[in-house]
Enzyme design. Structure first.
Site, PDB file in Angstrom:
ATOM      1  N   GLU A 186       0.172  27.422  -2.595  1.00  0.00           N
ATOM      2  CA  GLU A 186      -1.135  27.726  -3.178  1.00  0.00           C
ATOM      3  C   GLU A 186      -1.212  29.171  -3.667  1.00  0.00           C
ATOM      4  O   GLU A 186      -1.716  29.445  -4.758  1.00  0.00           O
ATOM      5  CB  GLU A 186      -2.255  27.511  -2.138  1.00  0.00           C
ATOM      6  CG  GLU A 186      -2.324  26.117  -1.575  1.00  0.00           C
ATOM      7  CD  GLU A 186      -1.551  25.936  -0.280  1.00  0.00           C
ATOM      8  OE1 GLU A 186      -2.049  25.210   0.598  1.00  0.00           O
ATOM      9  OE2 GLU A 186      -0.447  26.526  -0.136  1.00  0.00           O
TER      10      GLU A 186
ATOM     11  N   HIS B 237       3.099  31.007   0.140  1.00  0.00           N
ATOM     12  CA  HIS B 237       2.800  29.571   0.213  1.00  0.00           C
ATOM     13  C   HIS B 237       2.590  29.037  -1.201  1.00  0.00           C
ATOM     14  O   HIS B 237       2.289  29.791  -2.131  1.00  0.00           O
ATOM     15  CB  HIS B 237       1.528  29.335   1.031  1.00  0.00           C
ATOM     16  CG  HIS B 237       1.696  29.605   2.487  1.00  0.00           C
ATOM     17  ND1 HIS B 237       0.760  29.205   3.422  1.00  0.00           N
ATOM     18  CD2 HIS B 237       2.672  30.223   3.187  1.00  0.00           C
ATOM     19  CE1 HIS B 237       1.162  29.564   4.629  1.00  0.00           C
ATOM     20  NE2 HIS B 237       2.315  30.194   4.511  1.00  0.00           N
TER      21      HIS B 237
ATOM     22  N   CYS C 282      -4.617  30.454   2.731  1.00  0.00           N
ATOM     23  CA  CYS C 282      -4.721  29.859   1.397  1.00  0.00           C
ATOM     24  C   CYS C 282      -6.158  29.446   1.084  1.00  0.00           C
ATOM     25  O   CYS C 282      -6.621  29.617  -0.040  1.00  0.00           O
ATOM     26  CB  CYS C 282      -3.770  28.674   1.284  1.00  0.00           C
ATOM     27  SG  CYS C 282      -2.032  29.187   1.375  1.00  0.00           S
TER      28      CYS C 282
ATOM     29  N   CYS D 123      -3.849  26.159   4.682  1.00  0.00           N
ATOM     30  CA  CYS D 123      -4.039  26.933   5.904  1.00  0.00           C
ATOM     31  C   CYS D 123      -5.206  27.909   5.689  1.00  0.00           C
ATOM     32  O   CYS D 123      -5.726  28.034   4.573  1.00  0.00           O
ATOM     33  CB  CYS D 123      -2.760  27.693   6.233  1.00  0.00           C
ATOM     34  SG  CYS D 123      -2.427  29.075   5.094  1.00  0.00           S
TER      35      CYS D 123
END
Length: 167
Positions: A56, A54, A87, A84
């Site tokens: 992040e 992701h 993260c 999420c």
């Protein structure tokens, strides 16, 4: 607030890079308290065949390598979509000081929309949170991506049906 908008616009640019690769358009920028960019990232889960890639996480990994430390105190992470749980957990472990996000995530948002992981008193670190910066631009970027993806899938389905009829 002007500074937050500046960095969110950079995160939006990074999200566009993800979109060009066919990834969900999410971008992230990690900035030190001195105003210097430490790291950047965008979604790469599909390209890298990695569910943890992701935006992040990509930025946090890059930052850890750059500063030779997994602790990223006195930093602000700008991300176009509310993080999420994965993260958010990584941000807590990295000791990120502040999160600024654009669009809320009604499915897995962990900065208060669905879960509240970043400011949980049960955890050893809390992250200051500011949501809704450049919200409309961030949300529109995501909506446009999914609208186009649905249209492509519909066109592919129709083409397959036409091929079957032609045979």
């Amino acid at each position: 607030m002007v500074v937050d908008q500046k960095w969110m616009r950079r995160a939006i640019e990074l999200a566009a890079q993800a979109e060009e690769l066919g990834e969900v358009p999410v971008g992230a920028v990690l900035v030190g308290d001195n105003g210097e960019v430490i790291a950047e990232g965008f979604n790469q889960s599909i390209c890298q065949h990695d569910p943890t890639a992701h935006a992040e996480i990509m930025a946090l990994r890059q930052a850890g390598e750059r500063v030779s430390n997994y602790r990223l105190t006195n930093t602000t992470l700008y991300v176009t979509l509310e993080p999420c749980p994965m993260c958010a957990g990584a941000m807590v472990h990295a000791r990120v000081g502040r999160l600024v996000y654009g669009a809320a995530d009604p499915r897995t948002g962990s900065a208060g929309t669905v879960f509240q992981l970043l400011q949980s008193a049960q955890l050893n670190h809390q992250v200051e949170v500011l949501g809704g910066v450049e919200q409309e631009r961030c949300a529109e970027q995501l909506k446009r991506f999914f609208r186009n993806k649905r249209a492509q899938q519909k066109a592919q389905k129709k083409a397959r049906q036409n091929d079957l009829l032609a045979d």
